[in-house]
Every structure is written in structure tokens, then in C-alpha cells.
Write a protein that holds these residues in place. Structure first.
Motif, PDB file in Angstrom:
ATOM      1  N   SER A  69       0.839  -1.208   0.000  1.00 15.77           N
ATOM      2  CA  SER A  69       0.000   0.000   0.000  1.00 15.77           C
ATOM      3  C   SER A  69       0.868   1.251   0.000  1.00 15.77           C
ATOM      4  CB  SER A  69      -0.921   0.016   1.224  1.00 15.77           C
ATOM      5  OG  SER A  69      -1.820  -1.064   1.159  1.00 15.77           O
ATOM      6  N   GLU A  70       1.912   1.249   0.820  1.00 15.18           N
ATOM      7  CA  GLU A  70       2.801   2.417   0.864  1.00 15.18           C
ATOM      8  C   GLU A  70       3.495   2.617  -0.482  1.00 15.18           C
ATOM      9  OE1 GLU A  70       3.898   2.478   5.627  1.00 15.18           O
ATOM     10  OE2 GLU A  70       5.498   2.072   4.183  1.00 15.18           O
ATOM     11  N   ALA A  71       3.930   1.516  -1.059  1.00 14.54           N
ATOM     12  CA  ALA A  71       4.613   1.619  -2.357  1.00 14.54           C
ATOM     13  C   ALA A  71       3.664   2.189  -3.417  1.00 14.54           C
ATOM     14  CB  ALA A  71       5.134   0.240  -2.777  1.00 14.54           C
ATOM     15  N   LEU A  72       2.420   1.710  -3.425  1.00  7.98           N
ATOM     16  CA  LEU A  72       1.464   2.216  -4.421  1.00  7.98           C
ATOM     17  C   LEU A  72       1.211   3.711  -4.202  1.00  7.98           C
ATOM     18  CD1 LEU A  72      -1.045  -0.812  -4.523  1.00  7.98           C
ATOM     19  CD2 LEU A  72       0.677  -0.217  -6.251  1.00  7.98           C
TER      20      LEU A  72
ATOM     21  N   GLY B 199      -2.890  -8.744  -3.174  1.00  4.85           N
ATOM     22  CA  GLY B 199      -4.206  -8.497  -3.758  1.00  4.85           C
ATOM     23  C   GLY B 199      -5.035  -7.533  -2.922  1.00  4.85           C
ATOM     24  N   ALA B 200      -4.949  -7.667  -1.592  1.00  7.14           N
ATOM     25  CA  ALA B 200      -5.720  -6.772  -0.712  1.00  7.14           C
ATOM     26  C   ALA B 200      -5.242  -5.336  -0.876  1.00  7.14           C
ATOM     27  CB  ALA B 200      -5.575  -7.236   0.739  1.00  7.14           C
ATOM     28  N   ALA B 201      -3.934  -5.147  -0.949  1.00  9.29           N
ATOM     29  CA  ALA B 201      -3.402  -3.781  -1.117  1.00  9.29           C
ATOM     30  C   ALA B 201      -3.835  -3.196  -2.456  1.00  9.29           C
ATOM     31  CB  ALA B 201      -1.875  -3.804  -1.009  1.00  9.29           C
ATOM     32  N   ILE B 202      -3.813  -4.029  -3.495  1.00  5.27           N
ATOM     33  CA  ILE B 202      -4.238  -3.552  -4.821  1.00  5.27           C
ATOM     34  C   ILE B 202      -5.707  -3.151  -4.786  1.00  5.27           C
ATOM     35  CG2 ILE B 202      -4.742  -4.365  -7.172  1.00  5.27           C
ATOM     36  CD1 ILE B 202      -2.077  -5.934  -7.037  1.00  5.27           C
ATOM     37  N   ALA B 203      -6.529  -4.012  -4.177  1.00  3.46           N
ATOM     38  CA  ALA B 203      -7.973  -3.726  -4.139  1.00  3.46           C
ATOM     39  C   ALA B 203      -8.242  -2.422  -3.386  1.00  3.46           C
ATOM     40  CB  ALA B 203      -8.716  -4.888  -3.489  1.00  3.46           C
ATOM     41  N   LYS B 204      -7.552  -2.227  -2.259  1.00  7.09           N
ATOM     42  CA  LYS B 204      -7.800  -1.024  -1.451  1.00  7.09           C
ATOM     43  C   LYS B 204      -7.267   0.240  -2.116  1.00  7.09           C
ATOM     44  CE  LYS B 204      -8.082  -3.280   3.001  1.00  7.09           C
ATOM     45  NZ  LYS B 204      -7.323  -3.740   4.149  1.00  7.09           N
ATOM     46  N   SER B 205      -6.301   0.094  -3.030  1.00 10.13           N
ATOM     47  CA  SER B 205      -5.663   1.284  -3.610  1.00 10.13           C
ATOM     48  C   SER B 205      -6.610   2.049  -4.525  1.00 10.13           C
ATOM     49  CB  SER B 205      -4.427   0.887  -4.420  1.00 10.13           C
ATOM     50  OG  SER B 205      -4.810   0.284  -5.651  1.00 10.13           O
ATOM     51  N   GLY B 206      -7.559   1.344  -5.120  1.00 14.94           N
ATOM     52  CA  GLY B 206      -8.458   2.002  -6.067  1.00 14.94           C
ATOM     53  C   GLY B 206      -7.776   2.357  -7.387  1.00 14.94           C
ATOM     54  N   ILE B 207      -6.534   1.942  -7.573  1.00 10.53           N
ATOM     55  CA  ILE B 207      -5.822   2.240  -8.826  1.00 10.53           C
ATOM     56  C   ILE B 207      -6.415   1.373  -9.937  1.00 10.53           C
ATOM     57  CG2 ILE B 207      -3.566   2.117  -9.995  1.00 10.53           C
ATOM     58  CD1 ILE B 207      -2.306   2.524  -7.161  1.00 10.53           C
TER      59      ILE B 207
ATOM     60  N   ASP C 133      -7.068 -16.370  -7.614  1.00 13.52           N
ATOM     61  CA  ASP C 133      -8.038 -16.265  -6.510  1.00 13.52           C
ATOM     62  C   ASP C 133      -7.428 -15.479  -5.359  1.00 13.52           C
ATOM     63  OD1 ASP C 133      -9.980 -17.612  -7.811  1.00 13.52           O
ATOM     64  OD2 ASP C 133      -9.736 -19.513  -6.706  1.00 13.52           O
ATOM     65  N   LYS C 134      -6.187 -15.824  -4.999  1.00 10.87           N
ATOM     66  CA  LYS C 134      -5.543 -15.140  -3.868  1.00 10.87           C
ATOM     67  C   LYS C 134      -5.317 -13.666  -4.189  1.00 10.87           C
ATOM     68  CE  LYS C 134      -3.431 -19.168  -1.814  1.00 10.87           C
ATOM     69  NZ  LYS C 134      -2.433 -20.182  -2.098  1.00 10.87           N
ATOM     70  N   LEU C 135      -4.905 -13.384  -5.404  1.00  6.82           N
ATOM     71  CA  LEU C 135      -4.645 -11.994  -5.792  1.00  6.82           C
ATOM     72  C   LEU C 135      -5.944 -11.210  -5.981  1.00  6.82           C
ATOM     73  CD1 LEU C 135      -1.789 -12.749  -8.340  1.00  6.82           C
ATOM     74  CD2 LEU C 135      -1.549 -11.199  -6.382  1.00  6.82           C
ATOM     75  N   GLY C 136      -7.058 -11.916  -6.159  1.00  3.17           N
ATOM     76  CA  GLY C 136      -8.333 -11.231  -6.411  1.00  3.17           C
ATOM     77  C   GLY C 136      -8.350 -10.598  -7.797  1.00  3.17           C
TER      78      GLY C 136
END
Ligand code: NDP
Length: 274
Positions: free
Chosen positions: A35-38, A58-66, A94-97
Motif C-alpha cells: 500500500s505504501e509503495a502504491l 491483492g488486498a493492497a491492490i484492491a484497497k488502492s483504487g488504482i 483467486d488469492k490476488l483477487g
């Protein structure tokens, strides 16, 4: 981020030349770090099934909204799944969402198993199905590459191998170049174990250019046309490591770094790792 160059792969797709590697991140830390990196502008994440943190990535990607098409996500097929790549790919997605990754790699050739060609044919199908936009290999030495080139119908887009000034793998890099395969340099900082970061050659150049030793090493990689994704769990280093595209090493500095070859491996030897 616009300041990070993209390279064009042999399949026509592009890859950000810089990203974040997430090997050996503490469990429970990966989501925060990604998340910090994004937030800092990273758009390329390199993970693997064996890192056991695809779900956190995957969770960090989903939360980033990018938007998905602004991100480049790589994962890798673990050795024990080389005869089972379709299921392994579905588990990783699946794990990465995600419904596709940008790049899927065979993690190691593990030549004694003698299953990497079968795995490659399965990756070709996975690409045809749209589950991976590009496919490639990792830790493939020229003789492993020759087998997939002989028996497959797709040339790997990348070969991800250990490279840093004290282990330059010139033979493998030359084989990649001969086939239009982009080299991704893993452990670009020598994982802090090899002498790269503390070498007087590197610290001397860092003083001369007013940069840190890590930036000098990473800049050497990008000037060679390689892709890098250094790992750091520290926000200040995440920021430091991406500041590579506003300075350059001159020919003498590159030659001095080229002169550091010492055969210093931090990971296993792909010819014997099974
Ligand atoms: P790196 O060369 O990226 O080095 C990471 C180490 O360097 C960590 O200990 C980190 O500590 C430290 N570090 C990071 N930034 C700095 C800095 N600016 N100054 C000083 N020290 C720093 O090693 P990795 O092995 O992690 O390689 C990078 C990525 O390559 C992996 O995360 C993975 O994605 C990939 N890889 C692939 C392999 C394969 O077989 N395909 C094998 C190994 C890696 P700290 O976190 O405390 O900052």
C-alpha cells in the motif's frame, strides 16, 4: 508513474522497468508495504505463489483504487506445480483477487524433475485463455531456454535471474538478448548479503554522483536495459529506491561496476536447484 520508463516485450506488451519485489516480507507486513509503495507511485509488483503473500498483495491492490490497467502484477508457478499449472494459476488469481496477471513465470527450471517444458506448454495455454497477458521464465540458463524455444511456440517474454555487480551472469544475459527476451534482475542489491552495497567501488561512485549506494546499483541495472524490483520494508527506502530516473552513470562508472564480477551468488544455482 510517468517518470518510470516502460520496456516493450517481444509480445508487444510493455512492462514498467522498476517495481517492488515482495520476497521475504514479514507475514502481516506485505499489505502495508505494498500500500505504501502504491501511494509512492510504484505500479509494478513482483510476487510468487511460494512467497505466500499473494492475498496480501491483492488486498493492497484492491484497497488502492488504482485502475487495473495502470498496474503490472507478476506471479510465478512453484516447482512442485509444474505438472499442474492450470490449477496453480487459478489459485494464484483467486488469492490476488484478479482475473489476470500481467506476467506469469515458471519460477525455476528444476532440471531433475524434467517437467519445465510441459509447464511451458501449459503457460502458453494460460496466455491464450487471457489469464496471463505475458508469460516468461525465471532462473533459466541457456540450456533450459533452448528446450522451451525448441519445443514451445511462444518465446518467453522475460527471464528473471539473479544479477548484481558481483554476479553478472553474462552468459545467461547474452542468451536472453539473442532471443529478444528481457532480463529481469532479481536481488538487484545483492539482497544486502553480497558485497555490492558496501563495496568501495559503489560507495565511491555514490559520493561522486551525490546518490546512495542502492541508487547507484539500481541505476546500473536500468542502464543495462534490465527490469528491477528491489525489496524494502521501509518507507524511506521505498522512496529512495525509485529515484533512479533523474541521473545517469557515465561510461567509466559503468565500467567500474562491470569490473566487480566475483561469482557471489545469494540464491541457489539454477543448474542444481531441484
Ligand atoms: P534485494 O536485492 O532487493 O535486496 C533486499 C534487501 O536490501 C533487504 O534486506 C532490504 O532491507 C535491503 N534494502 C532495500 N533497499 C535498500 C536501500 N535503499 N539501502 C540499503 N538496503 C536496502 O533482494 P531480493 O532478494 O528481495 O530481490 C528483489 C526481488 O526479486 C524479490 O523481492 C523478489 O520479488 C525477486 N526475487 C526472485 C527470485 C526468483 O527466483 N525469481 C529470487 C529472489 C528474489 P529492508 O527491507 O530492511 O529495507
Amino acid at each position: 508513474m510517468s517518470s518510470i520508463p516502460h520496456l516493450t516485450l517481444n509480445d508487444g506488451h510493455t512492462i514498467p522497468q522498476f517495481g517492488l519485489g515482495v520476497f521475504l516480507m514479514e507475514p502481516g507486513e506485505t499489505e502495508r508495504i505494498v500500500s505504501e509503495a502504491l501511494e509512492l507511485g510504484y505500479r509494478h509488483i513482483d510476487t510468487a505463489a511460494i512467497y505466500r503473500n499473494e492475498a496480501e498483495v491483492g488486498a493492497a491492490i484492491a484497497k488502492s483504487g488504482i485502475p487495473r490497467d495502470e498496474l503490472f502484477v507478476t506471479t510465478k508457478l512453484w516447482n512442485s506445480r509444474q505438472t499442474d499449472a492450470h490449477s496453480a494459476m487459478r489459485e494464484s488469481l483467486d488469492k490476488l483477487g484478479l482475473d489476470r496477471v500481467d506476467l506469469y513465470l515458471i519460477h525455476w527450471p528444476t532440471p531433475e524433475r524434467n517437467t519445465f517444458v510441459q509447464a511451458w506448454l501449459d503457460l502458453e495455454e494460460i496466455r491464450s485463455q487471457g489469464l496471463a497477458t505475458s508469460i516468461g521464465v525465471s532462473n533459466f540458463m541457456p540450456e533450459h531456454l533452448e528446450k522451451v524455444l525448441d519445443q514451445g511456440s511462444v518465446v518467453p517474454a522475460v527471464n528473471q535471474i539473479e544479477v548484481h555487480p558481483t554476479l553478472q551472469q553474462r552468459e545467461a544475459v547474452a542468451a536472453n538478448e539473442a532471443h529478444g527476451i528481457v532480463t529481469e534482475a532479481w536481488s538487484p542489491l545483492g539482497r544486502g548479503k553480497a558485497d555490492d552495497l558496501t563495496s568501495p567501488v559503489v560507495t565511491g561512485i555514490a559520493d561522486a554522483v551525490g546518490r546512495t549506494p542502492a541508487q547507484v546499483l539500481l541505476r546500473w541495472h536500468v542502464q543495462r536495459g534490465h527490469v528491477v524490483f528491489p525489496k524494502s520494508s521501509r518507507r524511506e527506502r521505498l522512496a529512495e529506491n525509485m529515484r533512479l530516473f533523474d541521473f545517469a552513470l557515465d561510461d567509466a562508472q559503468v565500467a567500474a561496476l562491470d569490473g566487480m564480477e566475483a561469482g557471489s551468488r545469494v540464491g541457489p544455482d539454477p543448474r542444481t536447484f531441484n
